[in-house]
Each structure stands twice: as C-alpha cells, then as structure tokens.
Design a protein around this motif. Structure first.
Motif, short mmCIF file in Angstrom:
data_model
loop_
_atom_site.label_atom_id
_atom_site.label_comp_id
_atom_site.label_asym_id
_atom_site.label_seq_id
_atom_site.Cartn_x
_atom_site.Cartn_y
_atom_site.Cartn_z
N LYS A 45 17.13 -18.60 51.74
CA LYS A 45 18.04 -18.59 52.88
C LYS A 45 19.33 -17.85 52.56
O LYS A 45 20.01 -17.36 53.46
CB LYS A 45 18.39 -20.02 53.27
N LEU A 46 19.69 -17.85 51.27
CA LEU A 46 20.96 -17.26 50.91
C LEU A 46 20.91 -15.75 50.82
O LEU A 46 21.93 -15.09 50.69
CB LEU A 46 21.42 -17.83 49.56
N VAL A 47 19.68 -15.18 50.88
CA VAL A 47 19.59 -13.72 50.84
C VAL A 47 20.16 -13.19 52.14
O VAL A 47 19.72 -13.57 53.23
CB VAL A 47 18.12 -13.29 50.68
N PRO A 48 21.17 -12.30 52.07
CA PRO A 48 21.83 -11.84 53.30
C PRO A 48 20.85 -11.12 54.22
O PRO A 48 19.99 -10.37 53.76
CB PRO A 48 22.90 -10.87 52.80
N ASN A 49 20.99 -11.37 55.50
CA ASN A 49 20.11 -10.73 56.48
C ASN A 49 20.25 -9.22 56.48
O ASN A 49 19.32 -8.49 56.82
CB ASN A 49 20.41 -11.26 57.87
N ARG A 76 28.37 -9.47 39.38
CA ARG A 76 28.89 -10.48 38.46
C ARG A 76 27.82 -10.98 37.52
O ARG A 76 26.67 -10.86 37.79
CB ARG A 76 29.45 -11.67 39.22
N PHE A 98 30.70 -22.58 53.02
CA PHE A 98 29.47 -21.81 52.84
C PHE A 98 28.41 -22.66 52.16
O PHE A 98 27.23 -22.59 52.48
CB PHE A 98 29.76 -20.57 52.00
N VAL A 119 24.18 -22.16 44.84
CA VAL A 119 24.70 -21.93 46.19
C VAL A 119 26.14 -21.40 46.13
O VAL A 119 26.49 -20.45 46.82
CB VAL A 119 24.63 -23.24 47.00
N LEU A 152 27.50 -19.76 43.77
CA LEU A 152 27.53 -18.38 43.26
C LEU A 152 27.17 -17.37 44.35
O LEU A 152 27.49 -16.20 44.24
CB LEU A 152 26.55 -18.25 42.09
N GLN A 153 26.47 -17.85 45.40
CA GLN A 153 26.06 -16.94 46.45
C GLN A 153 27.14 -16.74 47.52
O GLN A 153 26.93 -16.00 48.47
CB GLN A 153 24.78 -17.44 47.13
N THR A 154 28.26 -17.42 47.38
CA THR A 154 29.33 -17.25 48.36
C THR A 154 29.68 -15.76 48.47
O THR A 154 29.86 -15.11 47.44
CB THR A 154 30.61 -17.99 47.91
N PRO A 155 29.75 -15.23 49.69
CA PRO A 155 30.06 -13.81 49.81
C PRO A 155 31.36 -13.46 49.09
O PRO A 155 32.39 -14.10 49.31
CB PRO A 155 30.19 -13.61 51.33
N ARG A 156 31.26 -12.46 48.24
CA ARG A 156 32.42 -12.04 47.43
C ARG A 156 33.62 -11.70 48.32
O ARG A 156 34.75 -12.02 48.00
CB ARG A 156 31.99 -10.80 46.62
N GLY A 189 22.05 -17.28 55.68
CA GLY A 189 21.85 -15.84 55.77
C GLY A 189 20.68 -15.49 56.65
O GLY A 189 20.65 -14.42 57.27
N GLU A 247 35.72 -14.64 49.44
CA GLU A 247 36.57 -15.16 48.37
C GLU A 247 37.77 -14.25 48.15
O GLU A 247 38.92 -14.70 48.05
CB GLU A 247 35.78 -15.26 47.06
#
Lengths: 368, 313, 360
Positions: free
Chosen positions: C234-238, C360, B216, B186, B188-192, B311, B195
């Motif tokens: 859920k974390l996949v951006p819309n 990354r 987030f 989770v 790692l998925q923080t929008p770059r 998301g 940050e």
C-alpha cells in the motif's frame, strides 16, 4: 552489465551457503550410524511402534527405549509424553500401539472397545512405573520437616498460612520455623501427580481435604505452576515455598517426611514399592488388568503411601499383527528386573515387587 | 457479433495478466477455504460442550459461560496490559530508528531489535520462569507494601513472582519487535517532501514528526498494534509456563490467584483431557477466535476511517 | 577571572538561547549521580543491597524531567518538547534493550556448555543422561518451517497483491476481514485442526508427520505475511504505478517489476517476522508432528522432531540427573535463535540486492 554480474555473484554465494548448510545437516547423526556391534544383530525384531501418554513415565520411557533399541537395533520406539488423557484417547482410537497412563482405564472406556485391538479380545493394563511423590519445600533455616496428612491438607487448602503455625510447630519441635507466610505451589495442569496427592489427602485427612481425588487441583488457593519441572522451579526460586513433585526431580530441595502410623517416614523407592505390594487390586482387575487400589491409610512405617502408579495399556491381540511381537517384547522388557532397575537408576522409580512382577509376566504372555 | 462497435478505451488483457490476476484470486480464496475448514472444525467440535449438562464439565461450573468467562477476561486483560506496555515503547523505538538515530547506525539498531523477534516463545517461557519471575518478586513485594491501597496491588503478594503482570511483561517483550518492525517500515516510507517541507518551515524534529510522520503512519501503527495484540491474545506456551493460574476474575497484578488465558488454559489441560472436556477446550478456542475477530474488526473500522494516506487508494 | 568574564562577553547570535552540546550528557550523568547517591544512602540506612537497576531507571526518569525543565527555561517550549520527545524515544530504545540483553545473556551463558560439535552431530536416539544432540530436531525444524514458508509466502504474497492491486468488492472485503480473523487462531487450535483434518482424510487416527506440522504453521504464518505485505504494498506511491502504465507496461509486469521491488525490503522483513513467529511454536507441533528421538528426513511419514519441542521436552521431562537435560534445552534455545538470526541476515541481503537504491 557489471552490476548484473555482481548481483548474480551475490546470489550464487547465497546459494552456496544454502547448499553447504544442507549438506552439513543432511549428514547422518553420529549415533545413528547403523549397527556397529555385530553381536547386537542377534535380535530378529524389527519395525516402528508408537506409544503415548503419561509424562510422568517420560524419563523412564526414554531410558527403556534407549536400552531396548540398543538390544534390538532394527526397532524404533517413539513415546510421546503428551499426557495420560491424550495417551488413553490415542490408544482407544487406535492411534498408538500402547499407552502410558497415571489413571487406570474407566469402565466406560473399557466398554467402548479399542480400535487397535481385534474386537472382543480384551486389553492389557499392567503397572510399569511406580514413583514416590515428595513434598518439597524451600524455607530459610529449615533443613528437615515432619508433616502429617492433616497438616499437609491444611497447608495446601490454605487454612494453615504461616510457617510457625502451631500445627507445624507441634510436629517439628527441633526446627526454628520463620513467621513468614507459606506459598504453597500446586500443579496448574491436570496431572496424575495431583490426583494421587489429593487422593492421599482425601483418604487420610477427609475431615480437612473434602474434595475427592481428581486431576485438577480442587481449591482456588496458593500458587500454580506447569508440570513437575515448573513446580520444582517455583519452589526453588520462590521464598518460603512448599510443593509436591515426583521424588526423582526433587534435586537439592528439602523433602518432608510424612507421618505413617506413629512414625515419620522419608520417601524411598523401597517404601514406595512396599505400599504397592501391600495394596489390594482395583475394581476392574482381572488376569490381564492388574490395576491396583493403593492403600493410602496404611499404618506400617515401612510403607510410603504418597506414591504414584503409572500403567501401560496395550492389546492382547493386535489388528496389525506385525507390531504384536515388538510391543510384547518391549513391555516385557519394561516390567522385567532389568527394565525396572534401569528406570530406578535413570528416573528414580521404585521397582515392582517380585510377586507383582510375576503376575505381570503372566498377563503379558497372552499378547499375540 | 460486431467487434468494432463495442470497443472501449481499456487496455487489452494479455494471457499473462489473466493468469497473474487469476492466481491472486485463487490464493485469496484458498485462505477463505482454509479458514472455513477451521471454522467448521471448531464449531463441530464445540457443539457437544455447549449442549452438554454443565455439571459434566470439569469443575462442574454452573454453565459453560461461567467456565469460559474468567478465561476470556484473563486473555483480554493480559493482552491489554502487554499492549499498554509495548505500544509506546515500540513507537518510540521505531521513531528512534527511523528519525533520531544517526543514519549510519540506524540499520544496525533495527537489527538488534529484530533479534528479539528471533527468540522463540518457549525460550521466552524459560526466561520468564528462571530470570524474570525471581527478579521481579522483590519489586512486587514493594508495590504491595507501598501501593496496596490501589486495587491492582491489593491482597497478598505472590511468593514466586509468577503473576499476570510478569506474563504481560514477557508478552510485551515478545510483541515489541513485531510492532516496531512494521511501524519502522511505515515511518521510513513517509514522503521525503512532507518531512522536508515541515523542517523548512522551521518545525522542530518533533513537530515535523507530529505533522508529517504520525498522520502518514497512523493506519500502519494501528495495523502493527493489532498484529502484536493478535500474538499476545493467542500466545500459548509463555502463559502456560510462567503464569500461576486460577479460575478467577480480578484486576490484581501481583497476587497468586491470576486469571488464566484461553490459549494457556488449552495448553495446560489438553494433555489430560478426555471426552467432553476436549470439546469444552476447543469451544474456548472458538471464543478466543471470536474475541480476536471483534478486536480486529474494531481496528479495521478505525483504519478505514483514515484511509486517505494510502498510496494505493 | 577577567578572562572568563571576557569570553562570556562575546555573544554569538546563532547559539544564544540554546543549551550547549554537552548539556545533555552532563544532565544525564548528573541525574544518575543524584539517584546513585540517594539509593546508596537508602541502602546504607536500611542495610539492604544497593539497588543499581532502580537507581539507573529513576535516574533516567529524572533526566527526562530535568532536560525538559532546562530546555524550557533556556530554549522555550517548542525546543523543550522536542528535547523531551528525543529523550523519551531514546529511553524507549534503551528500555527495550534491557530484556534483550538479559535474555541473550541467559541463553548464551546457559547454552554454551553444550554448544559443541556433538550437539550438531547426534540425535537423542539411545541417549540417556549426558551426551546426545539435537541434529534430529534441527533438521526437523528446518524441514517443517521451510515447507511452511514455501506454502505461506506465495499464498500470502499473492493474496496481499490481490487485496492491494486487484481486490474490489465483496471478495476483497471478505478476505481482508477473514485474514484478520485468522490472526486470532490460537496456535494450539491450528495444531488440533491439522491433526483432525489429516486423521480424517488419511484415515489414520494416530497420524503424526512433519507435513501436517507445516500446514498448521502455515495457518499461523499466512495472516502475518498477508498483513505485513499488504501494508508494504500500500505504501508504494501510485505515481510509480501510473508511470509504468503510461509507458504501456502490463499490470502484472508493473506489479512484478515496480511494485514488489519497491516494497521488497518491507516484504522480506514481514516474511522473516512470520518465520520467526512460527519457528518457535511448540504446542501445534507437539500435537501433529509428534516426538521422536531419532532422525527423520521424510516430511510425509513418521514423527518428526523439532527444536521447540526438543527444548520443551528436555525442560519438562528430565531424567533423575537434571543438569544435562537443562543444558541441552538451553543449547537448543540458542540454536533456535541463531537459526532465526541467520534467516534474518539472508532476508536483509535479499532485500538489499533487489530493492531499488533510494535517497536514504
């Protein structure tokens, strides 16, 4: 294109590893390569029978199964050491062909009938495994310990709390007992070992141990550990500990001698066998039910009354006629001299006496 | 039937779309069906224990609830202790791997923690008995001697180290990789962009984490903690093998008399149980079910109140 | 003297008010040294053994306090907080390593004596005392867990997709809620349920077979798969989804080609976690898959051994010669860990192959 190709190459290599692994594992076990010894094929017994029950019999069953399967290569016997209660339940519902149990069948279980047996044909219940229960201890500076039933009862009930208590010191004039608190370890799971241990204390020292014999440990004192191995581990790894366990698992731990009559008796298979031989038959006894009511109060110093008797339960007449000869041969082997000495050497069991052995043989003849 | 007049601006549903959507519904319903079957089984098997005269139950408690009470308490207490120990450490590890460790070695470090997840519970049980319990016994002795005035360390000290604290430590070690793995993903998925925006405004790394990463990742963290808690609540073998149980309710962490857990109690007593005692054990299983349900519902409510960052909202 | 005075005279405006790079390490080693001396004095004073683990742990604690104080004095509160958190986060990692190393050391050192070809080439049929192996248990574990994975992953993943992509209304809420409930099924209850279920529908009161074990494990595995996959999807951006729709890609293809590949790393992590969660389950397999000493490749009939049951029974029911049984138990534990590690590696490989290359 190139990347697609390399992707498939990678996939192929994963696949190759998987296939290689499968081939490696699907090769047969080296010790199951079928019958290699032609003389062993003399037996015409074949088939798979399942049993389940007392875990106390587990290691003995393992030895019996190994020896019996070597004699009869086409036979497979599975014994689940899942517990006496589970074993009896499975046998009653017809799930297994035989059960091992530390507690004899109760009257209402007998009245309820057995699904694997032809209705109204009766059942067989014979002693198969006799094991002395050792009182094991791990106390600094103490190698030998003499205890009598009231003292053991006091220790496990929590009324005797230090090792240099006068009650213990009186029995052990030579030992240097530390003033450390006693950690008494009992079984946390329900077990036949606890039932036999508490039965002994309740019969011999009823004024202290007022709880009747039962599978669970009756008092809320001391430490608890799971299974014989758990108790042995707890006693070994703890400090100033005492516990009770099947004698064969005592290992290097100190084992207390218990007072019988006027002498202190160390456990031995012979002394355990002697007390079983000298005990009267139990309530439900008949020609095919050789249940024993152990004489805990014996005063004969050749007897070791802290002993567990585990039974085999099976049918006289099976609904599934095919398993009958295998079960019969197997249980006959278990209770034969060969089977009993196998259990003695690999599981530290005490043998059945000649007299009892003969009665068992007669009872088993009725299986068909 | 006129076809043209009812036309709305919606995409045509291709057969493949229907099949795919249908199969997801079937999968979801399958879970409901399986759970319904388990629930029916649990309830049907529990009823005899609930209606029987409690005197016939093992140990003759005054009622079924008197029997299950200490167990339910022990279950929640042990899992709570485990979570208290595991959660800060897991979040720390997840942050370390996702935001602190040098990028090159971060993956490898993550793998090392995943190794812990690879250890089966029966091995944890063996380790707890043979290594951890003897190792912590002197520490417990010290705690009881010096902090005995606290209710947690009151009374006599256990001589074998098999206390509820030892169990909780093992449980914490078991759930750390679970919580870490999920929170790490989770984080790692923080929008770059979030940050980098924070850093560009002059925030220190910790302030950036506070402002961008934690908000987030909060629902994911709670979800991960619940996964870990679920495992700690239901863990059977470790408790059965390591704990020295008794039917008591107390908060003492270092004594011989520890409240047992429901799952551990089932594992210990099921083999020798027969008749109505089997039903009683399954009924305690149902109670565990209910406990997990309540705890999870609370977590769901918390997560749902902070949905904004998902998301796929 | 003069040289030193000169060098400190030069002021670099970018590094003033900062602790030098070496400060962290010096403070850490200093704290350990202080605690080492204190504990050595205690040990000498009371005649007890030098307690190295306590010294290291308290040293670490002292370091955390000191670094905060020093940073606060030199760099100010904000930097001090940052350093404090960095120190805490690194120590969290180090603390987690302690049980891991202890555990791996115990398992490897106890498991190696019997980690030989015989262990992987033999079953326990007709073996008493020394010798024998766990081939039957390894095969059983792979078959049972493999089947459980085959059941759980499609069901779990599809359910997660339903919840994230399609689910609206009562059914979705019900599924979300009951998946949570499902995480609360104690493993032993799953085993009891599978046993009761198959005993009923196959009309065999003593039923024991591998497939039943797979079902029991699936009950435990599915919620973990759903929960973790749901979180990852859920974390996949819309924006990604909307971009795909805008290009006219149908929904199912969007999910298969865009959503799942984006989250595949997380999903495979979740699946491996789920496998790791169930592969070590003992209690349910003891009830429904049973115990045998012989090989069995058939999931659908007869008892099937599994590694956790093998480890457990070897520990619980040793013969009179205990050591060979313990050796086998530890070797079995080592094998079990290695299997899960291998699965983990494969999952990572899959994740790396299929996931899109990100920044990354």
């Amino acid at each position: 294109m190139n990347s697609v190709l390399s992707r498939y190459k990678r996939l192929a290599s994963i696949g190759a590893i998987a296939v290689a692994g499968t081939i490696l594992l699907s090769s047969c076990a080296a010790n199951e390569a079928g019958t290699t010894d032609p003389s062993a094929a003399a037996s015409d017994l074949a088939g798979t029978i399942d049993g389940s029950g007392a875990s106390s019999q587990g290691s003995a069953q393992e030895a019996w199964v190994a020896a019996f399967q070597t004699e009869n290569p086409d036979v497979t016997i599975n014994y689940d050491p899942s517990g006496s209660g589970a074993g009896r339940e499975a046998f009653i519902s017809g799930g297994v062909s035989f059960a091992g149990t530390d507690s004899a069948l109760k009257q209402d279980e007998i009245d309820g009938g057995f699904a694997a047996c032809v209705p109204d044909t009766g059942y067989i219940q014979v002693p198969a495994y006799i094991s002395p229960i050792a009182v094991i201890f791990n106390v600094e500076g103490v190698d030998a310990l003499n205890l009598d039933a009231p003292t053991i009862a006091g220790i496990f009930k929590g009324t005797i709390t230090t090792w240099n208590d006068p009650a213990i010191a009186a029995l052990n004039a030579d030992a240097t007992l530390p003033s450390a608190p006693i950690t008494a370890v009992h079984r946390s799971d329900d077990s036949g070992t606890t039932k036999n241990f508490t039965d002994y204390l309740n019969k011999v020292a009823p004024e202290i141990w007022d709880a009747p014999a039962a599978d669970p440990f009756p008092y809320q004192v001391g430490e608890a550990a799971q299974g014989t191995s758990g108790v042995v581990d707890a006693v070994t790894n703890g400090t100033n500990t005492i516990g009770y366990a099947d004698a064969s698992k005592a290992g290097d731990l100190g084992v207390a001698a218990i007072k019988v009559g006027d002498e202190f008796v160390d456990y031995s298979p012979e002394a355990a066998a002697a007390v079983v031989a000298g005990s009267p038959a139990g309530d439900t006894a008949s020609d095919t039910d050789l249940v024993i009511s152990l004489d805990r109060k014996t005063t004969d110093p050749t007897h070791y009354p802290l002993v567990l008797v585990s039974y085999i339960i099976t049918c006289t007449e099976f609904v599934d006629a095919e398993v009958a000869p295998v079960v019969k041969a197997y249980v006959q082997y278990i209770t034969s001299d060969a089977g009993q000495s196998e259990a003695a050497s690999s599981a530290g069991a005490a043998p059945l006496s000649t007299d009892l052995s003969a009665k068992v043989a007669t009872a088993l003849e009725s299986i068909k | 039937m006129t076809t043209t007049s009812t036309r709305k601006p919606r995409s045509t549903l291709r057969p493949a779309d229907r099949i795919f959507a249908g199969s997801t519904v079937i999968a979801g319903s399958l879970i409901l069906a399986a759970l319904a079957a388990v629930a029916v089984f649990l309830i049907a098997e529990s009823i005899p224990a609930l209606i029987v005269d409690p005197a016939e139950l093992k140990g003759a408690p005054s009622s079924f609830w008197a029997y299950v009470g200490p167990l339910a308490f022990g279950t929640v207490w042990a899992a709570f202790l485990a979570l208290v120990m595991a959660l800060p450490i897991s979040i720390g590890i997840a942050l370390f791997i996702s935001h602190f460790a040098p990028r090159r070695i971060a993956q490898g470090l993550g793998y090392i923690i995943d190794l812990l997840a690879a250890v089966p519970s029966v091995v944890f049980g063996l380790w707890g008995i043979k290594v951890l319990a003897p190792a912590v016994t002197p520490l417990y002795g010290w705690l009881v001697q010096n902090l005995g005035f606290l209710p947690f360390f009151a009374g006599g000290v256990s001589g074998t180290g098999r206390t509820i604290l030892t169990v909780a430590i093992v449980l914490a070690v078991m759930i750390i990789p679970i919580i870490t793995a999920v929170t790490r993903e989770v984080f790692l998925q923080t929008p770059r962009l979030h940050e980098e925006a924070a850093l560009a405004l002059g925030a220190t790394r910790w302030e950036m984490i506070q402002m961008a990463v934690i908000p987030f990742g909060r629902p994911g963290m709670i979800s991960a903690a619940m996964l870990g808690l679920g495992r700690a609540l239901g863990e059977t073998m470790v408790v059965a093998m390591v704990l020295s149980p008794a039917l008591v309710i107390n908060f003492v962490l270092t004594g011989s008399q520890n409240p047992s857990t429901i799952a551990g109690n089932i594992a210990l007593n099921f083999p020798e149980a027969n008749g109505v005692d089997v039903n009683a054990l399954i009924a305690t299983g149902m109670i565990l079910f209910v406990i997990t349900l309540v705890i999870n519902s609370i977590a769901r409510i918390v997560i749902n109140r902070r949905k904004a960052f998902s998301g796929a909202n | 003297m003069t040289a030193a005075a000169q060098s400190t005279g030069i002021v670099n405006s970018l590094t003033t008010g900062r602790l030098p790079r070496w400060a962290t390490w010096v403070i850490l080693l200093g704290s350990w040294a202080i605690m080492g001396v204190i504990f050595a004095l205690i040990a000498a004073g009371s005649g007890t053994e030098f307690n190295i683990s306590a010294a290291l742990l308290l040293g670490l604690f002292l370091f955390i306090v000191l670094i905060f104080v020093f940073a606060y004095l030199v760099e100010g509160l904000r930097q001090a907080k940052d350093r404090l958190v960095t120190a805490l986060v690194v120590s969290a990692f180090l603390i987690a390593l302690i049980p891991l190393i202890s555990l791996l050391f115990t398992v490897v050192s106890n498991g190696l004596p019997r980690f030989d070809p015989g262990f992987f080439g033999q079953s326990m049929r007709n073996v008493v005392g020394e010798g024998g192996g766990a081939l039957h248990a390894i095969t059983g574990t792979l078959l049972i867990t493999g089947m459980a994975t085959l059941i759980s992953v499609p069901v779990g993943l599809l359910t997660a997709i339903y919840l994230v992509e399609y689910g609206r209304g009562a059914l979705a809420r019900a599924i979300t809620f009951f998946v949570d409930v499902m995480t609360g099924i104690p493993s032993i209850v799953a085993g009891l349920f599978a046993f009761a279920f198959f005993a009923l529908i196959l009309d065999d009161p003593g039923i024991r077979f591998g497939f039943g074990g797979s079902i029991a494990l699936s009950l435990l595995m599915i919620p973990v798969v759903v929960r973790s996959s749901e979180e990852m999807l859920k974390l996949v951006p819309n924006e990604l989804r909307e971009a795909a729709y805008a290009l006219g890609v149908p929904k199912w293809l969007t999910i298969l080609k865009i959503v799942i590949p984006t989250s595949i790393a997380g999903i495979t992590t979740g699946v491996t976690l789920a496998i790791a969660r169930v592969i070590g389950e003992t209690a349910p397999l003891l009830i429904i898959s049973g115990f045998t000493a012989s090989m069995n490749y058939d999931l659908l009939s007869d008892r099937m051994m599994s590694l956790p049951v093998f480890v457990y029974t070897q520990y619980q029911n040793p013969g009179s010669e205990v050591q060979p049984y313990l050796d086998r138990a530890w070797a079995g534990a080592l094998t079990l860990i290695l299997i899960v590690m291998l699965l983990n590696l494969i999952a990572r490989l899959i994740a790396r192959i299929f996931s899109p290359k990100l920044g990354r």
